[in-house]
Design a protein around this motif. Structure first.
Motif, PDB file in Angstrom:
ATOM      1  N   ASP A 149     -33.641 -19.568 -65.442  1.00 49.01           N
ATOM      2  CA  ASP A 149     -33.734 -21.091 -64.969  1.00 49.01           C
ATOM      3  C   ASP A 149     -35.125 -21.063 -64.633  1.00 49.01           C
ATOM      4  O   ASP A 149     -35.700 -22.355 -64.329  1.00 49.01           O
ATOM      5  CB  ASP A 149     -32.645 -21.724 -64.115  1.00 49.01           C
ATOM      6  CG  ASP A 149     -32.685 -20.783 -62.879  1.00 49.01           C
ATOM      7  OD1 ASP A 149     -33.494 -19.625 -62.779  1.00 49.01           O
ATOM      8  OD2 ASP A 149     -31.880 -21.224 -62.002  1.00 49.01           O
ATOM      9  N   PHE A 150     -35.843 -19.959 -64.385  1.00 50.67           N
ATOM     10  CA  PHE A 150     -37.431 -20.184 -63.829  1.00 50.67           C
ATOM     11  C   PHE A 150     -37.412 -21.036 -62.356  1.00 50.67           C
ATOM     12  O   PHE A 150     -38.258 -21.790 -62.478  1.00 50.67           O
ATOM     13  CB  PHE A 150     -38.234 -20.666 -64.992  1.00 50.67           C
ATOM     14  CG  PHE A 150     -38.076 -19.769 -66.074  1.00 50.67           C
ATOM     15  CD1 PHE A 150     -38.979 -18.363 -65.837  1.00 50.67           C
ATOM     16  CD2 PHE A 150     -37.673 -19.924 -67.091  1.00 50.67           C
ATOM     17  CE1 PHE A 150     -38.905 -17.531 -66.944  1.00 50.67           C
ATOM     18  CE2 PHE A 150     -37.840 -19.172 -68.172  1.00 50.67           C
ATOM     19  CZ  PHE A 150     -38.444 -17.760 -68.048  1.00 50.67           C
ATOM     20  N   GLN A 189     -43.045 -25.578 -68.332  1.00 46.20           N
ATOM     21  CA  GLN A 189     -43.900 -24.805 -69.344  1.00 46.20           C
ATOM     22  C   GLN A 189     -45.325 -24.783 -69.034  1.00 46.20           C
ATOM     23  O   GLN A 189     -46.037 -23.828 -69.066  1.00 46.20           O
ATOM     24  CB  GLN A 189     -43.767 -25.332 -70.678  1.00 46.20           C
ATOM     25  CG  GLN A 189     -44.532 -24.209 -71.811  1.00 46.20           C
ATOM     26  CD  GLN A 189     -44.050 -24.756 -73.137  1.00 46.20           C
ATOM     27  OE1 GLN A 189     -43.335 -25.841 -73.272  1.00 46.20           O
ATOM     28  NE2 GLN A 189     -44.899 -24.168 -74.177  1.00 46.20           N
ATOM     29  N   ASP A 190     -45.853 -26.009 -68.587  1.00 51.01           N
ATOM     30  CA  ASP A 190     -47.291 -26.147 -68.251  1.00 51.01           C
ATOM     31  C   ASP A 190     -47.523 -25.357 -67.119  1.00 51.01           C
ATOM     32  O   ASP A 190     -48.583 -24.510 -66.835  1.00 51.01           O
ATOM     33  CB  ASP A 190     -47.524 -27.573 -67.948  1.00 51.01           C
ATOM     34  CG  ASP A 190     -47.597 -28.260 -69.414  1.00 51.01           C
ATOM     35  OD1 ASP A 190     -47.849 -27.662 -70.524  1.00 51.01           O
ATOM     36  OD2 ASP A 190     -47.439 -29.641 -69.531  1.00 51.01           O
ATOM     37  N   GLU A 206     -49.991 -21.231 -64.210  1.00 51.71           N
ATOM     38  CA  GLU A 206     -50.146 -20.504 -62.946  1.00 51.71           C
ATOM     39  C   GLU A 206     -49.399 -19.011 -62.909  1.00 51.71           C
ATOM     40  O   GLU A 206     -50.280 -17.807 -62.888  1.00 51.71           O
ATOM     41  CB  GLU A 206     -49.239 -21.361 -61.896  1.00 51.71           C
ATOM     42  CG  GLU A 206     -49.760 -22.580 -61.561  1.00 51.71           C
ATOM     43  CD  GLU A 206     -48.865 -23.540 -60.734  1.00 51.71           C
ATOM     44  OE1 GLU A 206     -48.001 -23.069 -60.230  1.00 51.71           O
ATOM     45  OE2 GLU A 206     -49.079 -24.652 -60.466  1.00 51.71           O
ATOM     46  N   LEU A 207     -48.481 -18.938 -63.155  1.00 58.85           N
ATOM     47  CA  LEU A 207     -47.681 -17.649 -63.261  1.00 58.85           C
ATOM     48  C   LEU A 207     -48.185 -16.708 -64.375  1.00 58.85           C
ATOM     49  O   LEU A 207     -48.440 -15.573 -64.161  1.00 58.85           O
ATOM     50  CB  LEU A 207     -46.094 -17.980 -63.320  1.00 58.85           C
ATOM     51  CG  LEU A 207     -45.326 -16.551 -63.125  1.00 58.85           C
ATOM     52  CD1 LEU A 207     -45.397 -16.062 -61.810  1.00 58.85           C
ATOM     53  CD2 LEU A 207     -44.026 -16.859 -63.430  1.00 58.85           C
ATOM     54  N   LEU A 208     -48.162 -17.131 -65.529  1.00 63.21           N
ATOM     55  CA  LEU A 208     -48.662 -16.494 -66.920  1.00 63.21           C
ATOM     56  C   LEU A 208     -50.054 -16.803 -67.474  1.00 63.21           C
ATOM     57  O   LEU A 208     -50.171 -16.809 -68.457  1.00 63.21           O
ATOM     58  CB  LEU A 208     -47.590 -16.820 -67.880  1.00 63.21           C
ATOM     59  CG  LEU A 208     -46.286 -16.342 -67.753  1.00 63.21           C
ATOM     60  CD1 LEU A 208     -45.114 -16.710 -68.574  1.00 63.21           C
ATOM     61  CD2 LEU A 208     -46.087 -14.656 -67.476  1.00 63.21           C
ATOM     62  N   LEU A 211     -39.317 -20.816 -75.400  1.00 59.52           N
ATOM     63  CA  LEU A 211     -38.265 -21.341 -75.938  1.00 59.52           C
ATOM     64  C   LEU A 211     -37.326 -21.963 -74.983  1.00 59.52           C
ATOM     65  O   LEU A 211     -37.102 -21.486 -73.870  1.00 59.52           O
ATOM     66  CB  LEU A 211     -37.440 -20.310 -76.855  1.00 59.52           C
ATOM     67  CG  LEU A 211     -38.222 -19.601 -77.714  1.00 59.52           C
ATOM     68  CD1 LEU A 211     -37.402 -18.399 -78.478  1.00 59.52           C
ATOM     69  CD2 LEU A 211     -38.730 -20.479 -78.864  1.00 59.52           C
ATOM     70  N   THR A 212     -36.456 -22.846 -75.592  1.00 59.87           N
ATOM     71  CA  THR A 212     -35.405 -23.438 -74.737  1.00 59.87           C
ATOM     72  C   THR A 212     -33.961 -23.069 -75.428  1.00 59.87           C
ATOM     73  O   THR A 212     -33.050 -23.285 -74.755  1.00 59.87           O
ATOM     74  CB  THR A 212     -35.578 -25.102 -74.515  1.00 59.87           C
ATOM     75  OG1 THR A 212     -35.714 -25.669 -75.762  1.00 59.87           O
ATOM     76  CG2 THR A 212     -36.736 -25.388 -73.700  1.00 59.87           C
ATOM     77  N   ASN A 213     -34.244 -22.683 -76.775  1.00 55.19           N
ATOM     78  CA  ASN A 213     -32.968 -22.198 -77.373  1.00 55.19           C
ATOM     79  C   ASN A 213     -33.285 -21.244 -78.134  1.00 55.19           C
ATOM     80  O   ASN A 213     -34.414 -20.958 -78.972  1.00 55.19           O
ATOM     81  CB  ASN A 213     -32.277 -23.459 -78.182  1.00 55.19           C
ATOM     82  CG  ASN A 213     -31.795 -24.444 -77.594  1.00 55.19           C
ATOM     83  OD1 ASN A 213     -30.542 -24.225 -76.958  1.00 55.19           O
ATOM     84  ND2 ASN A 213     -32.379 -25.710 -77.413  1.00 55.19           N
ATOM     85  N   TRP A 214     -32.417 -20.241 -78.304  1.00 54.31           N
ATOM     86  CA  TRP A 214     -33.025 -18.831 -79.104  1.00 54.31           C
ATOM     87  C   TRP A 214     -32.845 -19.389 -80.661  1.00 54.31           C
ATOM     88  O   TRP A 214     -31.560 -19.788 -81.054  1.00 54.31           O
ATOM     89  CB  TRP A 214     -32.185 -17.623 -78.860  1.00 54.31           C
ATOM     90  CG  TRP A 214     -32.547 -16.458 -79.476  1.00 54.31           C
ATOM     91  CD1 TRP A 214     -31.959 -15.902 -80.457  1.00 54.31           C
ATOM     92  CD2 TRP A 214     -33.708 -15.634 -79.288  1.00 54.31           C
ATOM     93  NE1 TRP A 214     -32.570 -14.776 -80.985  1.00 54.31           N
ATOM     94  CE2 TRP A 214     -33.635 -14.645 -80.196  1.00 54.31           C
ATOM     95  CE3 TRP A 214     -34.805 -15.500 -78.162  1.00 54.31           C
ATOM     96  CZ2 TRP A 214     -34.693 -13.477 -80.430  1.00 54.31           C
ATOM     97  CZ3 TRP A 214     -35.865 -14.677 -78.281  1.00 54.31           C
ATOM     98  CH2 TRP A 214     -35.593 -13.674 -79.210  1.00 54.31           C
ATOM     99  N   PRO A 215     -33.788 -19.258 -81.598  1.00 49.66           N
ATOM    100  CA  PRO A 215     -33.345 -19.395 -82.848  1.00 49.66           C
ATOM    101  C   PRO A 215     -32.286 -18.652 -83.538  1.00 49.66           C
ATOM    102  O   PRO A 215     -32.145 -17.415 -83.245  1.00 49.66           O
ATOM    103  CB  PRO A 215     -34.790 -18.877 -83.760  1.00 49.66           C
ATOM    104  CG  PRO A 215     -35.881 -18.972 -82.484  1.00 49.66           C
ATOM    105  CD  PRO A 215     -34.945 -18.467 -81.247  1.00 49.66           C
TER     106      PRO A 215
END
Length: 761
Positions: free
Chosen positions: A214-215, A680-681, A686-688, A696-700
């Protein structure tokens, strides 16, 4: 072996061969040409009249026949070339993964198992959704893929599948068995383990790390300290070794109201008066809540109900006065009306209620009082309504504090474990064995008060009890100040800002006479640098009158003057009795202060070493009983129980040497209640920052069976070369049978163009 040539970064087409040794078979492409050349055998020309008409016809068609033969020859040579290229596994970097042969992948799957993943969204918790995503990642793997499974949590084990797993079914089984503990996310520790896992399977160069979380901001940002820089550094290290995929299952602006703390405002609780409890409740959401129900439960019985309103982002304090009719270990629970995050809608508190506070007074010398003991005034202050209990005779009084008096000579071999606090009054000296017993008593949470006098050997105290700051004495003793015989100089107490708990009750109460109390002598004390010793009360000279330090779970308190009339009139002043009681209250608070834990913190207890084995069992909130680990040292034993992954009340049961039980309250870290997440931003900026990652918010294909996954994921240039090869082999057969029909199949546009040219001519 893979041979790789310069890539596009060098301005040259980047490509490689998966099996370069097979390129030698390109020589086979010359076989049709050689056969064609050998078929042109030399012959003698002989004139024959009948052949003139045939030769004339052949001359007309010779050009067409030569073209047809050359095309057929080219097709046959191309067939052999394509066979070799397909087997050599040509890799083109500039065309991306579409034309790249599918290679095995080493996948490290990370599932966030912190308490915040217990948020319920769309009729399931975030943790359950994360498990479903992890299953999809594993099930969509192809033969040759290897897996590791990691749990993002401060609770062991962090690595669920530590060895390379080649069988997806076993990884899926581990995912199915995973349960959500109530701990926090140890992001730096988890990233370190991931970096180590990526060093496995060097024969599988393609590596991928999939974070399913959930970051939560409080977990991933690391704060302004060292953790933030450590997290960023570890993520860059992982990015250098593998591709990074983030699957965000969190919820934006999730509403949540939580009980963030529940505590007792008193150092100890007795049935004599209601216990003062305080709870803190905070609204982490963005909307106001009204009429929220709140219940206080004691020993599984609801004792109070109320409702409250709370604006967005605000915090409120709720106070309770809880009477306890009898002593013992009491369970207190505060619970809210449940919301989408139920784990923080309740909080537990353990309240040990004492019918008596047993105080041992060790008399070390005679005083100039009627009774002739250094503990006489102390006994009266501790039990003003009755006499003290003396060893071998007398009965317990009915006051809340029950003092027991022994002489200095009786201390050897005396069991201190049955007492909450021990006063050593003007005791001359201590042996190393006695010091060990006292320190073990302090480690277990007991309180010790050292009251000095004219019999005290400062050198012995420093060598045996202080030990250059390593011992239990709060300060190093020096020279005596003042003259108790002449009494020409009087020293008064200076509480300064009344900040210490021992003297806090005297603030704003000048009638207690604390600042007018006089002493004529004291022993100078020096607190060590870098130690946790503190001054509770000074003399007006600036020297400590009362100093204290925490030692283990207990508290050690040094009173640098005497508690009788020998060195002053302090025992005769009104401040003596309340100050003695405040000292006792503070000294015994350590025995119960360690009963409140956060999830993941171990339950520990220290007790004197015995000749018999110690049996310790722990009843966890889920109703199971576990054995605790007991470590025996030279002078004490200690048990430790670390499986505190679930919030609730744990019962620790001691079978030997004395049957008893203690309760511990284990609650979730209140930081987990703040469900604000990194978007995401923020992750990218910052972190990445500087890291190439997929978000992704859903795995393909999460809901798609593995067999129906798009074929493009599993191909490469060799596969397409084989398709062309099959096409050419069929075309070659058709060309050899009927060149015109085969030409239509080889290149559909050529025959119409030739027909138009002929027609125009």
């Amino acid at each position: 072996m893979v041979v790789r040539f310069p890539d596009l970064n060098d301005g040259v087409l980047g490509f490689a061969w998966g099996a370069p040794a097979l390129l030698w078979w390109l020589c086979l492409a010359a076989a049709p040409i050689i056969i064609h050349l050998l078929s042109k055998r030399r012959h003698r020309e002989t004139e024959w009249a009948a052949m003139r008409f045939l030769l004339e016809a052949l001359r007309k068609n010779s050009r067409r026949l030569r073209i047809e033969q050359l095309v057929l020859l080219a097709v046959r040579a191309l067939i052999l070339i394509l066979v070799v290229l397909a087997l050599a596994q040509l890799l083109l970097d500039d065309l991306g993964g579409f034309f790249r042969p599918r290679q095995p992948v080493h996948k490290v799957i990370v599932i966030d198992a912190s308490a915040s993943m217990g948020l319920v969204a769309r009729d399931e918790t975030l943790f359950e959704r994360a498990r479903q995503t992890a299953r999809a990642v594993v099930e969509q793997g192809r033969p040759g893929d290897v897996f590791n499974l990691v749990r993002l949590s401060n609770l062991p084990p962090a690595v669920i599948v530590p060895n390379l797993a080649y069988e997806p079914a076993k990884v899926v089984e581990e995912i199915e068995q995973m349960q959500l503990p109530h701990g926090t996310a140890d992001v730096p520790g988890c990233l370190e383990k991931i970096a180590d896992l990526l060093k496995l399977a060097p024969e599988v160069p393609q590596k991928e790390v999939v974070f399913i979380s959930d970051f939560q901001r409080t977990s991933w940002s690391g704060g302004p300290g060292e953790d933030a820089g450590r997290i960023k550094g570890l993520l860059k290290q992982i990015d250098a070794a593998a591709s990074v995929v983030l699957v965000d299952v969190g919820q934006l602006e999730a509403a949540n109201v939580a009980v963030t703390s529940l505590e007792s405002l008193e150092s100890f609780v007795t049935p004599a008066r209601p216990a003062a409890l305080r709870a803190m409740i905070r609204n982490f959401g963005t909307e106001r809540v009204t009429g929220r129900q709140l219940e206080l439960v004691v020993d599984d019985k609801v004792v109070e109900q109320r409702a409250f309103d709370l604006t967005a982002g605000a915090e409120t304090s709720e106070s309770f006065a809880v009477p306890f009719a009898y002593g013992g270990e009491r369970r207190v629970q505060l619970r809210l009306q449940k919301d989408a995050f139920p784990l923080d809608d309740q909080r537990w508190l353990v309240v040990p209620v004492k019918d008596r506070i047993r105080v041992l007074c060790v008399n070390g010398g005679n005083a100039r009082s009627a009774t002739g003991k250094a503990t006489d005034y102390l006994e009266l202050a501790l039990a003003p309504g009755g006499s003290a209990v003396r060893t071998g005779k007398g009965a317990a009084d009915r006051s809340r504090i029950e003092p027991t008096v022994i002489s200095e000579g009786e201390l050897q071999g005396f069991d201190l474990a049955g007492y909450d606090c021990v006063f050593f009054c003007n005791v001359r000296r201590f042996t190393e064995r006695e010091a060990q017993v006292i320190e073990t008593y302090l480690q277990a949470g007991g309180g010790v008060v050292w009251c000095l006098g004219d019999h005290v050997s400062a050198d012995n105290y420093d060598q045996v009890l202080f030990r250059q700051g390593a011992g239990c004495l709060p300060a190093r003793l020096g020279d005596r100040q003042g003259d108790s015989e002449k009494r020409e100089t009087a020293f008064q107490f200076d509480p300064q800002d009344f900040s210490h708990p021992i003297v806090a009750a005297f603030q704003g109460n000048p009638e207690a006479g604390l600042e007018r109390t006089q002493s004529y002598a004291y022993i100078q004390a020096t607190l060590p640098a870098g130690n946790n010793s503190r001054v509770a009360l000074n003399f007006d000279t600036g020297d400590p009158a009362i100093a204290e330090r925490a030692f283990g779970r207990g508290r050690s308190i040094l009173v640098t003057t005497s508690v009788d009339e020998q060195w002053g009139t302090w025992p005769l002043w009104p401040s003596f009795l309340p100050l003695v009681h405040e000292i006792v209250h503070y000294a015994v608070s350590g025995r119960w202060g360690d009963r409140q834990k956060l999830v993941g913190e171990p339950l520990t207890e220290v007790f004197a070493a015995t000749a018999v084995d110690i049996d310790v069992g722990v009843d966890s909130p889920d109703g199971q009983t576990h054995l605790a680990h007991v470590v025996r040292e030279e002078s004490f034993s200690q048990f430790s129980y670390e499986q505190t992954g679930e919030s609730g009340v744990y019962s620790v049961n001691f079978a030997h040497p004395v049957a008893r039980s203690e309760l511990f309250a284990v609650n979730i870290d209140p930081r987990e209640s703040n469900l604000a997440k990194l978007v995401q931003d923020e992750l990218a900026g910052e972190l990445l920052a500087g890291i190439d990652f997929s978000y992704l918010t859903n795995w393909p294909g999460e809901d798609t069976a593995p067999d129906s996954a798009p074929a493009v994921q599993h191909g490469g240039l060799s596969r397409w070369l084989l398709y062309v090869l099959l096409y050419l082999m069929f075309t070659e057969q058709l060309l050899a049978w009927d060149f015109h029909k085969g030409l239509w199949l080889l290149c559909p546009l050529v025959p119409p163009v030739l027909w138009l040219i002929r027609k125009g001519a």
